[in-house]
Design a protein around this motif. Structure first.
Motif, PDB file in Angstrom:
ATOM      1  N   MET A  85       4.250 -30.832  -7.210  1.00 58.04           N
ATOM      2  CA  MET A  85       4.834 -29.490  -7.122  1.00 58.04           C
ATOM      3  C   MET A  85       5.364 -29.058  -8.486  1.00 58.04           C
ATOM      4  N   PRO A  86       5.287 -27.735  -8.806  1.00 57.63           N
ATOM      5  CA  PRO A  86       5.821 -27.258 -10.076  1.00 57.63           C
ATOM      6  C   PRO A  86       7.301 -27.590 -10.201  1.00 57.63           C
ATOM      7  N   THR A  87       7.700 -27.980 -11.396  1.00 60.22           N
ATOM      8  CA  THR A  87       9.098 -28.328 -11.631  1.00 60.22           C
ATOM      9  C   THR A  87       9.909 -27.140 -12.115  1.00 60.22           C
ATOM     10  N   ALA A  88       9.260 -26.057 -12.509  1.00 63.24           N
ATOM     11  CA  ALA A  88       9.985 -24.901 -13.037  1.00 63.24           C
ATOM     12  C   ALA A  88       9.259 -23.626 -12.638  1.00 63.24           C
ATOM     13  N   PRO A  89       9.982 -22.536 -12.411  1.00 62.34           N
ATOM     14  CA  PRO A  89       9.318 -21.273 -12.083  1.00 62.34           C
ATOM     15  C   PRO A  89       8.628 -20.680 -13.306  1.00 62.34           C
ATOM     16  N   ARG A  90       7.624 -19.861 -13.076  1.00 63.40           N
ATOM     17  CA  ARG A  90       6.980 -19.142 -14.176  1.00 63.40           C
ATOM     18  C   ARG A  90       7.933 -18.077 -14.716  1.00 63.40           C
ATOM     19  N   VAL A  91       7.659 -17.625 -15.932  1.00 64.80           N
ATOM     20  CA  VAL A  91       8.583 -16.694 -16.581  1.00 64.80           C
ATOM     21  C   VAL A  91       8.728 -15.388 -15.800  1.00 64.80           C
ATOM     22  N   ASP A  92       7.669 -14.975 -15.088  1.00 66.50           N
ATOM     23  CA  ASP A  92       7.744 -13.743 -14.295  1.00 66.50           C
ATOM     24  C   ASP A  92       7.882 -14.034 -12.797  1.00 66.50           C
ATOM     25  N   LEU A  93       8.162 -15.295 -12.470  1.00 68.57           N
ATOM     26  CA  LEU A  93       8.450 -15.744 -11.100  1.00 68.57           C
ATOM     27  C   LEU A  93       7.247 -15.685 -10.171  1.00 68.57           C
ATOM     28  N   ARG A  94       6.056 -15.546 -10.721  1.00 69.37           N
ATOM     29  CA  ARG A  94       4.855 -15.603  -9.878  1.00 69.37           C
ATOM     30  C   ARG A  94       4.597 -17.026  -9.416  1.00 69.37           C
ATOM     31  N   ILE A 150       0.695 -24.958 -18.018  1.00 67.85           N
ATOM     32  CA  ILE A 150       2.012 -24.667 -18.565  1.00 67.85           C
ATOM     33  C   ILE A 150       3.037 -25.559 -17.877  1.00 67.85           C
ATOM     34  N   ALA A 151       3.881 -26.158 -18.655  1.00 69.18           N
ATOM     35  CA  ALA A 151       4.899 -27.080 -18.131  1.00 69.18           C
ATOM     36  C   ALA A 151       4.274 -28.141 -17.224  1.00 69.18           C
ATOM     37  N   GLY A 152       3.078 -28.593 -17.612  1.00 71.88           N
ATOM     38  CA  GLY A 152       2.394 -29.622 -16.860  1.00 71.88           C
ATOM     39  C   GLY A 152       1.684 -29.167 -15.607  1.00 71.88           C
ATOM     40  N   GLN A 153       1.663 -27.845 -15.366  1.00 73.49           N
ATOM     41  CA  GLN A 153       1.111 -27.317 -14.121  1.00 73.49           C
ATOM     42  C   GLN A 153      -0.037 -26.347 -14.395  1.00 73.49           C
ATOM     43  N   PRO A 154      -1.232 -26.563 -13.812  1.00 76.38           N
ATOM     44  CA  PRO A 154      -2.292 -25.569 -13.917  1.00 76.38           C
ATOM     45  C   PRO A 154      -1.825 -24.225 -13.342  1.00 76.38           C
ATOM     46  N   ALA A 155      -2.160 -23.129 -14.040  1.00 75.58           N
ATOM     47  CA  ALA A 155      -1.670 -21.809 -13.655  1.00 75.58           C
ATOM     48  C   ALA A 155      -2.748 -20.767 -13.881  1.00 75.58           C
TER      49      ALA A 155
END
Length: 247
Positions: free
Chosen positions: A1-10, A171-176
């Motif tokens: 699971m992502p550890t941090a939200p995206r900058v625009d919260l998507r 980004i931040a270890g997470q495919p986006a």
């Protein structure tokens, strides 16, 4: 699971808000303003009853593209390339990418000895301008071709497939999916995908900016890219209603 939200919260598998505005430039044979989040690209099609010299007398047409960024499309002013006397390497790379992507879905013989030029002008850049240019230029090109058929200049639509493109990355270890500028500038991996409506690849550009990526990460970025491209093609189809394959 992502550890941090995206900058625009998507969500990590979510496109930015998409809008296609047809006939934004009514003097063109076909035009569309494509907006993906804060990225805005004006794509306009121009028809000429001629072809480059290497195609003359062959009964085949040509599709090409030009790409440019307005000086204040970015946070700081970018000087116009015409002042420098020649386009930058980046500009040449992108317009060649857009042109060959478009040609991949066109029946050039059915177009006849005509040239369609797609001008892609970035009004505002916030990541993904080259992929937005491909997606928008396809719409402008298809609109122009539909009008040529309606005017009986062409006997049939010289298109084989839908075409769209999207950016993905890690980004931040997470495919986006669909990176904006902030994400793209810090991404460990940057990838651009262009695909046809029947699910074949036109272009895959992938670069490890800081960390190499695995087969599993490549597969997940590909999955996200297909997901985004399917949504882009659904929006294209809503506008064009072409009887062509689409994801």
């Amino acid at each position: 699971m992502p550890t941090a939200p995206r900058v625009d919260l998507r969500a990590y598998d979510q496109l930015r808000p998409l809008r296609l505005e047809a006939d934004f430039q009514p003097t063109a044979e076909g035009s569309v303003l494509i907006q993906l989040g804060a990225t805005r690209v004006l794509c306009a099609a121009t028809l000429e009853e001629t072809v480059p010299g290497f195609l003359r007398g062959q009964g085949r047409g040509w599709v090409t593209a030009e790409y440019a960024m307005l000086p204040r499309a970015t946070l700081s002013r970018t000087p116009r390339e015409v002042v420098k006397g020649r386009p930058s390497g980046r500009t040449m790379e992108i317009q060649r990418l857009v042109g060959r992507a478009l040609r991949s879905v066109v029946d050039l013989a059915a177009l006849g000895e005509r040239t369609l030029t797609l001008d892609c002008d970035v009004l505002q850049a916030d990541g993904g301008t080259r992929t937005a240019s491909i997606t928008g230029a396809f719409v402008a090109m298809a609109m122009a071709m539909q009008r040529l058929v309606a005017a009986r200049t062409l006997s049939r639509l010289p298109l084989r497939n839908y075409l769209a493109a999207v950016s993905v990355g890690i980004i931040a270890g997470q495919p986006a999916l669909d990176l904006n500028y902030t994400e793209d500038s810090h991404a460990a991996v940057d990838m651009n995908l262009a695909m046809t409506g029947d699910g074949r690849y036109v272009e895959v550009q992938a670069t490890a900016e800081s960390e190499p990526f695995s087969d599993a990460e490549a597969a997940e970025m590909n999955r996200l890219g297909r997901l985004g491209i399917a949504q882009l093609m659904a929006a294209q189809h809503e506008m064009l209603q072409l009887p062509l394959p689409r994801l």
